[in-house]
Design a protein around this motif. Structure first.
Motif, mmCIF file in Angstrom:
data_model
loop_
_atom_site.group_PDB
_atom_site.id
_atom_site.type_symbol
_atom_site.label_atom_id
_atom_site.label_comp_id
_atom_site.label_asym_id
_atom_site.label_seq_id
_atom_site.Cartn_x
_atom_site.Cartn_y
_atom_site.Cartn_z
ATOM 1 N N LEU A 135 6.139 5.431 7.511
ATOM 2 C CA LEU A 135 6.479 4.145 6.697
ATOM 3 C C LEU A 135 5.667 2.933 7.139
ATOM 4 C CD1 LEU A 135 7.790 2.833 4.101
ATOM 5 C CD2 LEU A 135 9.124 2.310 5.562
ATOM 6 N N ARG A 136 5.949 2.832 8.382
ATOM 7 C CA ARG A 136 5.574 1.526 9.662
ATOM 8 C C ARG A 136 3.497 1.691 9.525
ATOM 9 N NH1 ARG A 136 8.153 2.034 13.271
ATOM 10 N NH2 ARG A 136 6.508 3.188 15.053
ATOM 11 N N HIS A 137 3.257 3.012 9.671
ATOM 12 C CA HIS A 137 1.862 3.109 9.252
ATOM 13 C C HIS A 137 1.481 2.936 8.249
ATOM 14 C CE1 HIS A 137 -2.209 4.999 10.317
ATOM 15 N NE2 HIS A 137 -2.399 5.376 9.215
ATOM 16 N N SER A 138 1.745 3.255 6.824
ATOM 17 C CA SER A 138 1.922 2.946 5.902
ATOM 18 C C SER A 138 1.355 1.842 5.210
ATOM 19 C CB SER A 138 2.331 3.886 4.289
ATOM 20 O OG SER A 138 2.066 5.313 4.643
ATOM 21 N N LEU A 139 2.545 1.059 5.639
ATOM 22 C CA LEU A 139 3.038 -1.227 5.704
ATOM 23 C C LEU A 139 1.933 -1.105 6.054
ATOM 24 C CD1 LEU A 139 6.290 -1.340 5.219
ATOM 25 C CD2 LEU A 139 4.645 -0.867 2.879
ATOM 26 N N ASN A 140 1.266 -0.249 6.745
ATOM 27 C CA ASN A 140 0.172 -1.550 7.695
ATOM 28 C C ASN A 140 -1.166 -1.286 7.768
ATOM 29 O OD1 ASN A 140 2.174 -2.711 9.846
ATOM 30 N ND2 ASN A 140 1.574 -1.122 11.396
ATOM 31 N N GLY A 141 -1.482 -1.070 6.560
ATOM 32 C CA GLY A 141 -2.394 -0.814 5.769
ATOM 33 C C GLY A 141 -3.649 0.363 5.390
ATOM 34 N N ALA A 142 -2.902 1.599 6.032
ATOM 35 C CA ALA A 142 -3.339 2.833 6.211
ATOM 36 C C ALA A 142 -3.841 2.871 4.560
ATOM 37 C CB ALA A 142 -2.526 3.696 6.666
ATOM 38 N N PRO A 143 -4.728 3.532 4.454
ATOM 39 C CA PRO A 143 -6.061 4.036 3.054
ATOM 40 C C PRO A 143 -4.891 5.163 2.371
ATOM 41 C CG PRO A 143 -6.990 5.153 4.950
ATOM 42 C CD PRO A 143 -6.121 3.717 6.104
ATOM 43 N N ASP A 144 -5.195 4.899 1.168
ATOM 44 C CA ASP A 144 -4.051 5.766 0.647
ATOM 45 C C ASP A 144 -4.718 6.002 -0.764
ATOM 46 O OD1 ASP A 144 -0.738 6.566 0.108
ATOM 47 O OD2 ASP A 144 -2.315 7.128 -0.557
ATOM 48 N N PRO A 145 -5.768 7.001 -0.584
ATOM 49 C CA PRO A 145 -6.277 7.087 -2.389
ATOM 50 C C PRO A 145 -5.856 7.334 -3.430
ATOM 51 C CG PRO A 145 -6.611 9.435 -1.089
ATOM 52 C CD PRO A 145 -5.807 8.117 -0.241
ATOM 53 N N ALA A 146 -4.150 7.418 -2.987
ATOM 54 C CA ALA A 146 -3.314 7.892 -4.418
ATOM 55 C C ALA A 146 -2.045 6.932 -4.165
ATOM 56 C CB ALA A 146 -3.116 9.516 -4.486
ATOM 57 N N PRO A 147 -2.356 6.387 -4.389
ATOM 58 C CA PRO A 147 -0.850 4.969 -4.438
ATOM 59 C C PRO A 147 0.159 5.970 -5.059
ATOM 60 C CG PRO A 147 -3.041 3.849 -5.300
ATOM 61 C CD PRO A 147 -2.675 5.046 -5.361
ATOM 62 N N SER A 148 1.447 5.468 -4.378
ATOM 63 C CA SER A 148 2.822 6.409 -5.002
ATOM 64 C C SER A 148 3.081 5.285 -6.183
ATOM 65 C CB SER A 148 3.812 6.024 -3.813
ATOM 66 O OG SER A 148 3.771 6.468 -2.657
ATOM 67 N N PRO A 149 3.365 6.216 -6.942
ATOM 68 C CA PRO A 149 4.510 4.638 -7.934
ATOM 69 C C PRO A 149 5.094 4.135 -7.486
ATOM 70 C CG PRO A 149 4.945 7.659 -8.284
ATOM 71 C CD PRO A 149 4.062 7.486 -6.912
ATOM 72 N N ALA A 150 5.175 3.164 -8.668
ATOM 73 C CA ALA A 150 6.024 1.804 -8.338
ATOM 74 C C ALA A 150 7.473 2.542 -8.298
ATOM 75 C CB ALA A 150 5.755 0.907 -9.584
ATOM 76 N N SER A 151 8.348 1.574 -7.681
ATOM 77 C CA SER A 151 9.444 1.916 -7.490
ATOM 78 C C SER A 151 10.861 1.009 -8.340
ATOM 79 C CB SER A 151 10.469 1.799 -6.249
ATOM 80 O OG SER A 151 10.077 0.959 -5.478
ATOM 81 N N GLY A 152 9.807 0.509 -8.639
ATOM 82 C CA GLY A 152 11.269 -1.252 -9.464
ATOM 83 C C GLY A 152 11.395 -1.618 -8.021
ATOM 84 N N ARG A 153 11.485 -1.177 -6.716
ATOM 85 C CA ARG A 153 12.094 -2.337 -6.037
ATOM 86 C C ARG A 153 11.521 -3.182 -5.382
ATOM 87 N NH1 ARG A 153 17.092 1.558 -3.459
ATOM 88 N NH2 ARG A 153 18.087 1.884 -6.177
ATOM 89 N N THR A 154 10.651 -4.481 -4.632
ATOM 90 C CA THR A 154 10.019 -4.816 -3.952
ATOM 91 C C THR A 154 9.999 -4.319 -2.261
ATOM 92 O OG1 THR A 154 10.230 -6.981 -5.112
ATOM 93 C CG2 THR A 154 9.099 -7.012 -3.190
ATOM 94 N N GLY A 155 8.377 -4.178 -2.371
ATOM 95 C CA GLY A 155 7.831 -4.020 -0.568
ATOM 96 C C GLY A 155 8.456 -2.517 -0.713
#
Length: 398
Positions: A241-261
């Motif tokens: 999670l920390r790696h993803s939130l630090n801007g690691a490239p993700d070609p297929a974004p996760s669906p929105a969860s409805g919860r900020t952040g």
């Protein structure tokens, strides 16, 4: 001052499981389960030849840390220099990488052999898993064969040798590969257990096979002490999670969860699936009770070391989400476009992904018999509060 004896052991009112003053060889002695076994064996003056990967002085320090983390009183930890001899070995080498004399000396000095060591990477390389889990078992069997005292063997297998049987009740006598396996780890443990059965049959020897499910503890681990599977998983998820939130490239974004952040991780599974989780303290005591039984004759006896109730995977996922804020786990039946985070969880967090579709249960006749006789107590439920404690990070170093 005498070491503390757990109340369940006092309540049994019977002599302890192994003769006082006996000597055992134990592989994987510094591990999570083995440390809980030794927590109960050392106060009964059991001598231990610890077969370890590390140099002896480092292995003994690791064992002391593991015992303290498991809740051992100071008196038990202080027994290590007197009762434990660490021997550095190579599990995948003939005679464990020892000289003929070293190998024979160990074999002739022990009254029982406990094989606890294993490589537990669920999706590890098949060759590496085979070397450690299958060839390692073969060398431990050679050690037991060479011993002049004809020591009984106690082999730690896994309930997951049931492989891809997704539903129904898994019998304790069942060991088959017709349904295949969900992970390379399972197959390696299946092949290792087959070796044990053949060894006992072909050599008219006694072997006891324990098949534990996923073992955990609600004790907060000490830094650098062995941790249970789900504590390791929670740490991995936090890292991903920390790696993803630090801007690691993700070609297929996760669906929105409805919860900020929040980041969503979709896991392939079924909402009505369950996973068998058992308190390691209960597992260790049950194994030692069963180990103390006088064998009725040669052959391999198999015991499922499992909880009577499966824990819903949704309950486990909820606990993981509470342990790793900003993470949301969703069970889905299909996921054609996995994100980079989801692929990382599949590969390196297989504990969360490999067993999310199981609806099976396990026969536990051996444990039910111990419970009826008052030798062990039924395990407490694995509820949300227990899982929250089990997923707590290690105690910070002061």
């Amino acid at each position: 001052m005498p070491d503390t004896v757990h109340s369940t052991e006092q309540a049994a009112g019977l002599p302890y499981e192994r003769p006082t003053g006996s000597t055992i060889a134990m592989s994987g002695a510094t591990g999570f389960l083995a440390s809980h076994l030794l927590l109960r064996l050392l106060p009964h003056d059991t001598g231990v030849v610890a077969l370890v990967r590390k140099p002896p002085h480092r292995a003994l320090a690791s064992l002391a840390c593991a015992l303290r983390s498991a809740g051992a009183p100071a008196g038990t930890v202080e027994r290590i220099p007197r009762q434990v001899r660490a021997v550095q070995v190579r599990l995948d080498r003939p005679q464990l990488g020892l000289t003929d004399r070293e190998f024979r000396t160990i074999a002739d000095s022990v009254d029982a052999v406990w094989h606890c060591a294993a490589l537990t990477k669920l999706h590890g390389a098949a060759e590496e898993l085979h070397r450690t889990n299958v060839e390692g078992t073969r060398q431990i069997l050679a050690l037991a064969t060479a011993g002049s005292r004809r020591p009984p063997l106690f082999h730690i297998s896994t309930a997951f040798v049931a492989g891809a049987q997704l539903e129904g009740v898994v019998p304790e006598r069942q060991l088959e590969s017709t349904r295949g396996f969900l992970t390379p780890y399972e197959e390696s443990k299946y092949r290792a257990e087959k070796l044990v059965h053949h060894w006992a049959r072909d050599n008219s020897r006694s072997a006891t096979v324990f098949r534990p499910s996923v073992l955990l503890s609600d004790r907060r681990a000490l830094p650098r002490a062995p941790q249970h599977t789900y504590a390791v998983l929670a740490a991995k998820l936090a890292l991903f999670l920390r790696h993803s939130l630090n801007g690691a490239p993700d070609p297929a974004p996760s669906p929105a969860s409805g919860r900020t952040g929040q980041l969503v991780v979709r896991l392939l599974g079924a909402p009505d699936a369950g996973i068998n989780l058992l308190q390691v303290e209960d597992a260790a005591l049950a194994m030692l009770r069963l180990a103390g039984r006088t064998p009725s004759g040669p052959g391999a006896r198999v015991h499922h070391i499992v909880h009577p109730a499966e824990t819903p995977v949704e309950r486990v996922n909820d606990a993981l989400q509470r342990s790793v804020p900003r993470l949301r786990l969703e069970l889905v039946a299909d996921r054609p476009d996995p994100t980079s985070l989801e692929r990382a969880v599949d590969q390196y967090g297989a504990e969360a992904t490999a067993y999310l579709g199981l609806r099976r249960r396990y026969e536990r006749s051996s444990l039910a018999d111990l419970e009826r006789r008052g030798l062990i107590s039924p395990p407490a439920p694995i509820d949300s509060s227990y899982l929250d404690a089990a997923l707590s990070p290690p105690t910070p170093t002061r």
